[in-house]
Write a protein that holds these residues in place. Structure first.
Motif, PDB file in Angstrom:
ATOM      1  N   ASN A 178       0.571  -1.183  -0.018  1.00 51.18           N
ATOM      2  CA  ASN A 178       0.011   0.090   0.116  1.00 51.18           C
ATOM      3  C   ASN A 178       0.986   1.206  -0.160  1.00 51.18           C
ATOM      4  OD1 ASN A 178      -2.161  -1.875   0.120  1.00 51.18           O
ATOM      5  ND2 ASN A 178      -2.626  -1.395   2.344  1.00 51.18           N
ATOM      6  N   HIS A 179       0.366   2.279  -0.951  1.00 53.74           N
ATOM      7  CA  HIS A 179       1.109   3.609  -0.980  1.00 53.74           C
ATOM      8  C   HIS A 179       2.653   3.570  -1.419  1.00 53.74           C
ATOM      9  CE1 HIS A 179      -1.894   6.170   0.640  1.00 53.74           C
ATOM     10  NE2 HIS A 179      -2.267   5.189   1.491  1.00 53.74           N
ATOM     11  N   ALA A 180       3.081   2.346  -1.915  1.00 53.05           N
ATOM     12  CA  ALA A 180       4.170   2.458  -2.487  1.00 53.05           C
ATOM     13  C   ALA A 180       4.404   2.927  -4.109  1.00 53.05           C
ATOM     14  CB  ALA A 180       4.853   0.979  -2.477  1.00 53.05           C
ATOM     15  N   THR A 181       5.423   3.301  -4.464  1.00 54.67           N
ATOM     16  CA  THR A 181       5.509   3.737  -5.783  1.00 54.67           C
ATOM     17  C   THR A 181       6.726   3.049  -6.369  1.00 54.67           C
ATOM     18  OG1 THR A 181       5.043   5.974  -4.870  1.00 54.67           O
ATOM     19  CG2 THR A 181       6.224   5.947  -7.081  1.00 54.67           C
ATOM     20  N   VAL A 182       6.450   2.697  -7.686  1.00 58.16           N
ATOM     21  CA  VAL A 182       7.278   2.123  -8.660  1.00 58.16           C
ATOM     22  C   VAL A 182       7.706   2.873  -9.842  1.00 58.16           C
ATOM     23  CG1 VAL A 182       8.090  -0.113  -9.605  1.00 58.16           C
ATOM     24  CG2 VAL A 182       6.901  -0.278  -7.690  1.00 58.16           C
ATOM     25  N   LEU A 183       8.743   3.339 -10.220  1.00 59.87           N
ATOM     26  CA  LEU A 183       8.981   4.290 -11.094  1.00 59.87           C
ATOM     27  C   LEU A 183       9.760   3.822 -12.465  1.00 59.87           C
ATOM     28  CD1 LEU A 183      10.028   7.464  -8.911  1.00 59.87           C
ATOM     29  CD2 LEU A 183       7.723   6.999 -10.189  1.00 59.87           C
ATOM     30  N   ASP A 184       9.913   4.674 -13.491  1.00 64.21           N
ATOM     31  CA  ASP A 184      10.309   4.320 -14.712  1.00 64.21           C
ATOM     32  C   ASP A 184      11.390   3.425 -14.898  1.00 64.21           C
ATOM     33  OD1 ASP A 184       8.919   7.166 -14.424  1.00 64.21           O
ATOM     34  OD2 ASP A 184       9.038   7.094 -16.416  1.00 64.21           O
ATOM     35  N   ASN A 185      11.146   2.335 -15.770  1.00 62.23           N
ATOM     36  CA  ASN A 185      12.240   1.293 -16.244  1.00 62.23           C
ATOM     37  C   ASN A 185      12.519   0.504 -15.009  1.00 62.23           C
ATOM     38  OD1 ASN A 185      11.996   2.334 -19.071  1.00 62.23           O
ATOM     39  ND2 ASN A 185      13.344   3.843 -18.299  1.00 62.23           N
ATOM     40  N   ALA A 186      11.983   0.675 -13.996  1.00 59.43           N
ATOM     41  CA  ALA A 186      12.216  -0.262 -12.575  1.00 59.43           C
ATOM     42  C   ALA A 186      11.684  -1.822 -13.073  1.00 59.43           C
ATOM     43  CB  ALA A 186      11.722   0.219 -11.439  1.00 59.43           C
ATOM     44  N   THR A 187      12.364  -2.645 -12.540  1.00 59.37           N
ATOM     45  CA  THR A 187      11.904  -4.133 -12.496  1.00 59.37           C
ATOM     46  C   THR A 187      11.869  -4.723 -11.235  1.00 59.37           C
ATOM     47  OG1 THR A 187      12.801  -4.382 -14.821  1.00 59.37           O
ATOM     48  CG2 THR A 187      12.082  -6.305 -13.410  1.00 59.37           C
ATOM     49  N   VAL A 188      10.616  -5.111 -10.744  1.00 56.92           N
ATOM     50  CA  VAL A 188      10.382  -5.797  -9.546  1.00 56.92           C
ATOM     51  C   VAL A 188      10.248  -7.241  -9.813  1.00 56.92           C
ATOM     52  CG1 VAL A 188       8.785  -6.004  -7.486  1.00 56.92           C
ATOM     53  CG2 VAL A 188       9.123  -3.839  -8.490  1.00 56.92           C
ATOM     54  N   GLY A 189      11.129  -8.015  -9.220  1.00 53.23           N
ATOM     55  CA  GLY A 189      11.301  -9.389  -9.475  1.00 53.23           C
ATOM     56  C   GLY A 189      10.350 -10.291  -8.956  1.00 53.23           C
ATOM     57  N   ALA A 190      10.098 -11.564  -9.539  1.00 54.99           N
ATOM     58  CA  ALA A 190       9.178 -12.483  -9.098  1.00 54.99           C
ATOM     59  C   ALA A 190       8.988 -12.715  -7.563  1.00 54.99           C
ATOM     60  CB  ALA A 190       9.310 -13.828  -9.744  1.00 54.99           C
ATOM     61  N   ARG A 191       8.002 -12.684  -7.068  1.00 47.91           N
ATOM     62  CA  ARG A 191       7.575 -13.211  -5.676  1.00 47.91           C
ATOM     63  C   ARG A 191       8.323 -12.000  -4.845  1.00 47.91           C
ATOM     64  NH1 ARG A 191       9.309 -16.930  -8.971  1.00 47.91           N
ATOM     65  NH2 ARG A 191      11.243 -16.680  -7.809  1.00 47.91           N
ATOM     66  N   THR A 192       8.641 -10.917  -5.112  1.00 44.61           N
ATOM     67  CA  THR A 192       9.077  -9.958  -4.354  1.00 44.61           C
ATOM     68  C   THR A 192       7.948  -9.089  -3.809  1.00 44.61           C
ATOM     69  OG1 THR A 192      11.260  -9.795  -5.326  1.00 44.61           O
ATOM     70  CG2 THR A 192      10.338  -7.682  -4.627  1.00 44.61           C
ATOM     71  N   LEU A 193       8.441  -8.526  -2.558  1.00 43.91           N
ATOM     72  CA  LEU A 193       7.497  -7.653  -1.558  1.00 43.91           C
ATOM     73  C   LEU A 193       8.095  -6.181  -1.685  1.00 43.91           C
ATOM     74  CD1 LEU A 193       4.835  -6.953   0.064  1.00 43.91           C
ATOM     75  CD2 LEU A 193       6.186  -7.919   1.986  1.00 43.91           C
ATOM     76  N   VAL A 194       7.287  -5.246  -2.229  1.00 48.38           N
ATOM     77  CA  VAL A 194       7.743  -3.997  -2.082  1.00 48.38           C
ATOM     78  C   VAL A 194       6.898  -3.384  -0.920  1.00 48.38           C
ATOM     79  CG1 VAL A 194       8.043  -1.735  -3.136  1.00 48.38           C
ATOM     80  CG2 VAL A 194       8.375  -3.630  -4.554  1.00 48.38           C
TER      81      VAL A 194
END
Length: 173
Positions: A98-114
């Motif tokens: 909740n309330h997280a931000t993921v910005l341009d050209n970022a990659t969040v891996g599989a099964r990852t929690l931000v």
């Protein structure tokens, strides 16, 4: 639900997906089978394409936008409440808190929690199977048993909840 074509691109929603009546889809948006987009979410694909893959969910009041490429939410992934996901890739079964931000050209891996409230800066590659913490999210920690449980089960919980909403919500006079 408000859906708008933009410059000849019309949102495409699989018949087995669920879109809340107050979610807004604009332009080149694709929502695959079993996915859900919740109340107040805005997916605006006027520069590129937004892909919401099979079984994933975009929760209430989140905003997804894309530059000139593709913004993708992977299969069985979750974008939590009030997130900003901009021109990036969210991996399979990843969970954006909740309330997280993921910005341009970022990659969040599989099964990852931000983690909730964290910001993944532009051009960041977050590895798979970690918890990304901070603003900016530069700390990648091992997942606790609790975090693994949320990552593993959240998509199914929201698929079931979307079915319940599809079957029972009714406008009130």
């Amino acid at each position: 639900m408000p859906m708008f074509a933009f410059e000849g691109k019309t949102p495409q929603v699989h018949p087995d997906a669920w879109i809340a009546p107050t979610a807004t889809l604009i332009g080149d948006v694709v929502v695959e089978k079993g996915a859900s987009v919740w109340y107040g979410a805005v997916l605006r694909a006027d520069f590129g394409r937004i892909l919401i893959r099979e079984g994933s969910n975009v929760q209430d009041n989140s905003v997804l936008h894309v530059g000139d490429g593709v913004c993708e939410v992977g299969p069985d992934a979750t974008v939590g409440h009030s997130c900003v996901v901009h021109d990036c890739t969210v991996g399979e079964k990843a969970l954006i808190g909740n309330h997280a931000t993921v910005l341009d050209n970022a990659t969040v891996g599989a099964r990852t929690l931000v983690a909730a409230g964290s910001t993944v800066p532009p051009n960041t590659d977050v590895p798979s199977d970690v918890v990304a913490v901070g603003s900016p999210a530069k700390k990648f920690l091992p997942q606790s048993e609790s975090a693994r449980g949320w990552v593993e089960h959240n998509a199914e919980i929201y698929r079931q909840l979307a079915r319940r909403h599809a079957e029972t919500i009714k406008p009130v006079d």
